[in-house]
Design an enzyme around this catalytic site. Structure first.
Site, short mmCIF file in Angstrom:
data_model
loop_
_atom_site.label_atom_id
_atom_site.label_comp_id
_atom_site.label_asym_id
_atom_site.label_seq_id
_atom_site.Cartn_x
_atom_site.Cartn_y
_atom_site.Cartn_z
N PHE A 71 6.58 11.15 1.40
CA PHE A 71 5.20 10.82 1.03
C PHE A 71 4.47 10.22 2.24
O PHE A 71 5.09 9.99 3.29
CB PHE A 71 5.19 9.82 -0.14
N SER A 107 3.32 0.07 -7.19
CA SER A 107 2.64 1.18 -7.85
C SER A 107 3.13 2.51 -7.28
O SER A 107 2.73 3.57 -7.74
CB SER A 107 1.14 1.05 -7.63
N HIS A 145 12.79 2.21 7.95
CA HIS A 145 12.39 0.82 7.77
C HIS A 145 12.78 0.32 6.36
O HIS A 145 13.35 -0.74 6.20
CB HIS A 145 10.87 0.71 7.97
N ASP A 166 5.63 -4.57 1.51
CA ASP A 166 4.47 -3.95 2.12
C ASP A 166 4.86 -3.32 3.45
O ASP A 166 5.67 -3.88 4.19
CB ASP A 166 3.35 -4.99 2.34
N GLU A 177 -4.33 -7.18 -3.76
CA GLU A 177 -3.81 -7.41 -2.41
C GLU A 177 -4.89 -8.02 -1.53
O GLU A 177 -6.06 -7.71 -1.69
CB GLU A 177 -3.41 -6.07 -1.77
N LYS A 183 16.67 9.94 5.08
CA LYS A 183 15.59 9.03 5.48
C LYS A 183 16.06 7.59 5.32
O LYS A 183 15.88 6.77 6.22
CB LYS A 183 14.33 9.29 4.64
P1 ITT Z 1 2.41 -1.00 -3.46
O1 ITT Z 1 1.54 -1.91 -2.60
O2 ITT Z 1 1.97 -0.94 -4.88
O3 ITT Z 1 3.88 -1.32 -3.32
P2 ITT Z 1 1.46 1.09 -1.62
O4 ITT Z 1 1.55 2.59 -1.67
O5 ITT Z 1 0.08 0.48 -1.53
O6 ITT Z 1 2.25 0.52 -2.89
P3 ITT Z 1 2.19 -0.04 0.98
O7 ITT Z 1 0.97 -0.89 1.04
O8 ITT Z 1 3.51 -0.67 1.33
O9 ITT Z 1 2.39 0.60 -0.47
O10 ITT Z 1 2.05 1.22 1.91
C1 ITT Z 1 0.83 1.63 2.40
C2 ITT Z 1 0.83 3.10 2.68
O11 ITT Z 1 1.67 3.36 3.81
C3 ITT Z 1 1.38 3.98 1.57
O12 ITT Z 1 0.41 4.26 0.61
C4 ITT Z 1 1.80 5.21 2.36
O13 ITT Z 1 0.69 6.06 2.62
C5 ITT Z 1 2.28 4.60 3.66
N1 ITT Z 1 3.74 4.40 3.63
C6 ITT Z 1 4.43 3.31 3.21
N2 ITT Z 1 5.75 3.51 3.34
C7 ITT Z 1 5.90 4.75 3.86
C8 ITT Z 1 7.01 5.54 4.19
O14 ITT Z 1 8.25 5.12 4.02
N3 ITT Z 1 6.79 6.77 4.67
C9 ITT Z 1 5.54 7.23 4.85
N4 ITT Z 1 4.43 6.57 4.55
C10 ITT Z 1 4.61 5.32 4.05
#
Ligand code: ITT
Length: 187
Positions: free
Chosen positions: A143, A10, A171, A67, A38, A166
């Protein structure tokens, strides 16, 4: 020949980063923004396997789910896999407040991806990047936690980098390079 692969997420920022990496492997990534339920777990692998099983009900292979967790050492790994909830409920300013007077600011971003490349067949990949939590919110790119995460070896936060920079050390960049080379072998 251009291969097409779906990324069930999403989060359009995650999608854009992953797409930029997989293009280098001649793979066209397509975002499937369908919300997937989830589970709550301390284990990113468990979350990703569940996400893959849920996504498999509505998406055809090959597809990817991913994730991410942020683990702050001095906060005993908080927020870990609860990064999304903590970002929305506390926000960056309050996380920085929690870290007032903490001098060891080490943290790790971990990403786990599941690649479902045939019906009921998947492979899990993991990557991480070490870094530190900045003293203040810095930068306008990216973000989530990007404005407070400084990867090791840099003086800039992820939010002070353009997407390509980046991706070179993040990661997710690392994860999708592993996924890209795997996919070119199996599809
Ligand atoms: P999906 O599960 O739909 O893929 P999500 O936004 O919920 O989308 P995650 O659970 O992987 O994705 O990530 C959890 C949160 O961690 C995400 O909403 C961001 O606030 C933060 N996050 C993830 N990857 C990041 C990144 O590369 N840089 C900064 N914050 C990140």
């Amino acid at each position: 020949m251009l291969r097409k692969v779906s990324f069930v997420t999403s989060n359009v920022h995650k999608f854009e980063e992953a797409k930029a990496v997989l293009t280098q492997f001649d793979i066209e990534l397509v975002q499937i923004p369908t919300p997937i339920s989830e589970i709550q777990s301390d284990d990113l692998r468990e979350i990703v396997i569940y996400k893959a099983m849920e996504a498999a009900k509505v998406v055809d292979p090959p597809f990817i789910v991913e994730d991410t967790g942020l683990y702050i050492g001095e906060l005993n790994g908080f927020p870990g896999p609860y990064a999304s909830y903590v970002y929305k409920s506390l926000g960056l300013r309050n996380i920085l407040k929690l870290m007032t007077n903490i001098s060891n600011r080490s943290a790790v971003f971990k990403a786990v991806g599941a690649v479902v490349y045939r019906e009921n067949v998947f492979k899990i990949f993991e990557s991480s990047v070490k870094g530190t939590i900045a003293d203040s919110i810095r930068g306008g790119h990216g973000f989530g936690y990007d404005p407070i995460f400084i990867p090791s070896g840099s003086t800039h936060t992820f939010a002070e980098m353009v997407l390509e920079e980046k991706n070179r050390c993040s990661h997710r960049g690392r994860l999708f390079r592993k996924i890209g080379s795997f996919l070119t072998q199996v599809i």
